[in-house]
Design an enzyme around this catalytic site. Structure first.
Site, PDB file in Angstrom:
ATOM      1  N   GLU A 104       0.852  -1.190   0.000  1.00  0.00           N
ATOM      2  CA  GLU A 104       0.000   0.000   0.000  1.00  0.00           C
ATOM      3  C   GLU A 104       0.885   1.235   0.000  1.00  0.00           C
ATOM      4  O   GLU A 104       1.965   1.242   0.556  1.00  0.00           O
ATOM      5  CB  GLU A 104      -0.905  -0.051   1.251  1.00  0.00           C
ATOM      6  CG  GLU A 104      -1.474   1.257   1.726  1.00  0.00           C
ATOM      7  CD  GLU A 104      -2.464   1.868   0.764  1.00  0.00           C
ATOM      8  OE1 GLU A 104      -3.227   1.119   0.127  1.00  0.00           O
ATOM      9  OE2 GLU A 104      -2.456   3.107   0.622  1.00  0.00           O
ATOM     10  N   CYS A 127     -13.438  -0.824  -8.441  1.00  0.00           N
ATOM     11  CA  CYS A 127     -14.556   0.116  -8.287  1.00  0.00           C
ATOM     12  C   CYS A 127     -14.769   0.874  -9.591  1.00  0.00           C
ATOM     13  O   CYS A 127     -15.485   1.860  -9.626  1.00  0.00           O
ATOM     14  CB  CYS A 127     -14.314   1.065  -7.123  1.00  0.00           C
ATOM     15  SG  CYS A 127     -12.735   1.903  -7.213  1.00  0.00           S
TER      16      CYS A 127
HETATM   17  N1  SAH Z   1      -8.596  -3.173  -0.020  1.00  0.00           N
HETATM   18  C1  SAH Z   1      -8.739  -2.028   0.843  1.00  0.00           C
HETATM   19  C2  SAH Z   1      -8.860  -0.687   0.154  1.00  0.00           C
HETATM   20  C3  SAH Z   1      -8.373  -0.498  -1.180  1.00  0.00           C
HETATM   21  S1  SAH Z   1      -8.673   1.116  -1.778  1.00  0.00           S
HETATM   22  C4  SAH Z   1      -9.991  -2.180   1.691  1.00  0.00           C
HETATM   23  O1  SAH Z   1     -10.894  -2.913   1.310  1.00  0.00           O
HETATM   24  O2  SAH Z   1     -10.080  -1.542   2.733  1.00  0.00           O
HETATM   25  C5  SAH Z   1      -7.268   1.281  -2.807  1.00  0.00           C
HETATM   26  C6  SAH Z   1      -5.974   1.531  -2.061  1.00  0.00           C
HETATM   27  O3  SAH Z   1      -4.937   1.667  -3.025  1.00  0.00           O
HETATM   28  C7  SAH Z   1      -5.950   2.809  -1.231  1.00  0.00           C
HETATM   29  O4  SAH Z   1      -5.626   2.488   0.080  1.00  0.00           O
HETATM   30  C8  SAH Z   1      -4.854   3.657  -1.889  1.00  0.00           C
HETATM   31  O5  SAH Z   1      -4.106   4.408  -0.955  1.00  0.00           O
HETATM   32  C9  SAH Z   1      -4.004   2.614  -2.550  1.00  0.00           C
HETATM   33  N2  SAH Z   1      -3.226   3.081  -3.707  1.00  0.00           N
HETATM   34  C10 SAH Z   1      -3.619   3.940  -4.670  1.00  0.00           C
HETATM   35  N3  SAH Z   1      -2.663   4.101  -5.583  1.00  0.00           N
HETATM   36  C11 SAH Z   1      -1.625   3.329  -5.206  1.00  0.00           C
HETATM   37  C12 SAH Z   1      -0.339   3.085  -5.740  1.00  0.00           C
HETATM   38  N4  SAH Z   1       0.065   3.671  -6.866  1.00  0.00           N
HETATM   39  N5  SAH Z   1       0.462   2.227  -5.087  1.00  0.00           N
HETATM   40  C13 SAH Z   1       0.061   1.614  -3.955  1.00  0.00           C
HETATM   41  N6  SAH Z   1      -1.148   1.804  -3.397  1.00  0.00           N
HETATM   42  C14 SAH Z   1      -1.983   2.671  -4.004  1.00  0.00           C
END
Ligand code: SAH
Length: 469
Positions: free
Chosen positions: A350, A426
Site C-alpha cells: 500500500e 470500483c
Molecule cells: N482493499 C482495501 C482498500 C483499497 S482502496 C480495503 O478494502 O479496505 C485502494 C488503495 O490503493 C488505497 O488504500 C490507496 O491508498 C491505494 N493506492 C492507490 N494508488 C496506489 C499506488 N500507486 N500504489 C500503492 N497503493 C496505491
C-alpha cells in the site's frame, strides 16, 4: 449546421443509461452522451449539445419536460440539488440491473473479455443509512433554492451541509441525510445550532476565514462513535466549549477529536489531530476480527456490504494453507487480515504509510502473525526484486483505486504468473483494460458485481482469474 457547438434540442427522449452516471440520447442517428444522473430513461428533456466528436457528441440537460413512467418518488427532500443519492428516482431493482449491465458492457466491449460465469449483482441489504462516515462542511455561502430566492425573505447565509457539485464554495444546508444512521443527523444539527447561537463564524471558503470548517462523523457496528471537528482558529477555550457541550448532549460519543486547520484547503492528512475525549480511534468488528479506525484511517464506508465483498473475495481466492498470498493496494490491510487465517503467509502492499501502520496494528490486535506490510507506490515497489525477496505468490488479490493497475504491475503479474488472481475493482472501465492485458495468460473464470453504494451509479466488481493451462 448540425454539428455546431451549443446546439439546443428542445424535446428529446432519454433512451438509456450509459457508464459513469451518464445517459444516452439519439438525435437523427447522432449518439449523444448527457451529463445528468437526475434523469431517467423515458424522460423527455430539453438539452444542449456542448461537444461534437467523430463517433458521438456530449451534452447537458437544461430542463426535464416530461417524467418517465418508470420513475419513483425520491425519499429525500434534497434530491436534485445534493450530489449524493442521485438515483433515488430509479427503483432499486432497476439500479442493480443497470450496474450489472455496465460491468458486463465494459468488460465485454472495452476489454473484449470472455467471462465464464456472471454471478448476479449482490445488492445492499440496507439501501439507506448504509454509510459509516460522513463529512459536513460549514460555509457562510449557503445555497439558496429558487423558492428561497423568490420568497424575498431574509435568510441566513450560513449553512452546514454538503458542497454543491461544481460550486465548491456553496453549501447545501442539510436537514436530514439518509446516508448515515443515528446519531449522525442529530450531531450535525447540534453543530449547526451551536454555531448559529454562539455567533462563531461559519467558514468563508473564498476569503479563507472563520471558525467552524467541517465535521466528520463515524459510526461503527460496535456502537462506537467518532466525531472530528475542524476549526480554523487556535483559541482552544472556544474549541473546548463547543466540544464539552457536544459530549454533554451525546455522552455515547467514544472518540472526540479536532484539527486546527489554517491552510487554504480542507485536507487534514498533513495535520495532527488532537484527541479531546475518549480514545483516538473507534473499533469495527467483522467475523470476530477487530479493526481499529483512527481519525485519518481509511475504512470501507458501507461496513455490512464490505463484509459481503470480502467473503466473495475469500471464496474466489480458494486459499489453501500452503499458499503465499499477496494483497495489492491493501489500504489498512483489511482484506489481508481477513484472509490471513486461511493462508501460509500474506504480503500487503500500500502507498499510504499511515495505512500500512494501521494494517500492522490490525494484525497485532487480532493476534495475526503471518502478515507483513510494505509501503510504496505499487509500480515502484512491486518488482522482480521484491518478489525474489518476499517470495512468489500463489494467489494475488488486488483492489486498486479507480485508475486501475499500472501497466508494469500487470506485466509483472504476467511474468510471475500466480495460479489465481482476484481483482476487485470500483471502476469496470479500467478493470476491463487491465483484464485485457492479463488475458494473455489468464481466463476470467467468473465475476460477481457488488453494490456498495445504493442510489449512486458506482459499482464494485470482483473478478476471478485463473492461469490458463
Ligand atoms: N482493499 C482495501 C482498500 C483499497 S482502496 C480495503 O478494502 O479496505 C485502494 C488503495 O490503493 C488505497 O488504500 C490507496 O491508498 C491505494 N493506492 C492507490 N494508488 C496506489 C499506488 N500507486 N500504489 C500503492 N497503493 C496505491
Amino acid at each position: 449546421m448540425k454539428k455546431n457547438k451549443n446546439r439546443i434540442i428542445e424535446n428529446i427522449e432519454i433512451l438509456d443509461f450509459a457508464a459513469e452516471g451518464k445517459c444516452i440520447v439519439k438525435n437523427d442517428g447522432e449518439v449523444i452522451f448527457v451529463e445528468g444522473s437526475n434523469v431517467c430513461p423515458g424522460d423527455e428533456v430539453k438539452m444542449v449539445v456542448s461537444k461534437s466528436k467523430k463517433k458521438f457528441s456530449e451534452g447537458r440537460i437544461l430542463a426535464i419536460n416530461k417524467f418517465s413512467k418508470d420513475r419513483i418518488e425520491p425519499f429525500c427532500s434534497h434530491f436534485g440539488v445534493c450530489g449524493g443519492c442521485k438515483w433515488q428516482h430509479i427503483p432499486y431493482e432497476k439500479q442493480l440491473e443497470q450496474k450489472q449491465k455496465q460491468v458486463f458492457d465494459q468488460l465485454t466491449r472495452i476489454g473484449k473479455v470472455e467471462i465464464g460465469e456472471i454471478i448476479p449483482i449482490l445488492g445492499s441489504e440496507k439501501t439507506t443509512f448504509y454509510r459509516n462516515k460522513l463529512e459536513y462542511t460549514f460555509s457562510n455561502s449557503r445555497w439558496l433554492t429558487n423558492e428561497e430566492v423568490n420568497s424575498g425573505k431574509k435568510i441566513s447565509k450560513d449553512a452546514l451541509g454538503f458542497h454543491i457539485p461544481k460550486r465548491f464554495e456553496k453549501v447545501l444546508p442539510v436537514n436530514k441525510c439518509y446516508l448515515q444512521g443515528d446519531p449522525s443527523n442529530a450531531i450535525r444539527d447540534f453543530f449547526r445550532d451551536y454555531a448559529h447561537d454562539s455567533g462563531l463564524p461559519f467558514y468563508d471558503h473564498v476569503a479563507h476565514q472563520g471558525f467552524f470548517r467541517n465535521v466528520m462523523i463515524r459510526t461503527a457496528s460496535t456502537g462506537e462513535i467518532m466525531v472530528v471537528l475542524q476549526v480554523a482558529d487556535e483559541d482552544t477555550s472556544k474549541i473546548e466549549e463547543v466540544l464539552n457541550a457536544l459530549v454533554e448532549k451525546f455522552p455515547n460519543i467514544t472518540s472526540l477529536n479536532y484539527f486546527i486547520n489554517k491552510k487554504r484547503n480542507d485536507s487534514y492528512f498533513d495535520l495532527e489531530p488532537v484527541n479531546f475525549y475518549g480514545l483516538p480511534y473507534i473499533t469495527e468488528e467483522m467475523e470476530g476480527l477487530k479493526f481499529r479506525i483512527g481519525v485519518k484511517s481509511f475504512y470501507q464506508t458501507n461496513s455490512e456490504q464490505a463484509y459481503n465483498l470480502y467473503k466473495i473475495v475469500r471464496d474466489f481466492a480458494q486459499i489453501s494453507e500452503d499458499d503465499l498470498v499477496y494483497d495489492l493496494y491493501t489500504g489498512t490491510g483489511t482484506i489481508a487480515n481477513f484472509v490471513a487465517k486461511k493462508a501460509n503467509r500474506v504480503v500487503g502492499i500500500e502507498y499510504i504509510e499511515a495505512a500500512v501502520d494501521d494494517a500492522r496494528i490490525n494484525s497485532e490486535l487480532n493476534g495475526i502473525e503471518n502478515t507483513s506490510f510494505f509501503a510504496g507506490d505499487m509500480a515502484k515497489i512491486f518488482t522482480d526484486e521484491f518478489i525474489s525477496q518476499n517470495g512468489k505468490p500463489d494467489i494475488v488479490i488486488a483492489d486498486p483505486p479507480r485508475a486501475g493497475m499500472d501497466k508494469p504491475v500487470c506485466e509483472l503479474l504476467l511474468r510471475i504468473a500466480p495460479k489465481r488472481i482476484v481483482y476487485v475493482s470500483c471502476n469496470p472501465g479500467t478493470q476491463a483494460r487491465d483484464l485485457a492485458i492479463l488475458s494473455e495468460k489468464y481466463e476470467v473464470e467468473k465475476i460477481n458485481p457488488v453494490d456498495m453504494f445504493p442510489h449512486t451509479f458506482h459499482v464494485e466488481n470482483v473478478a476471478s482469474l485463473i492461469l490458463k493451462s
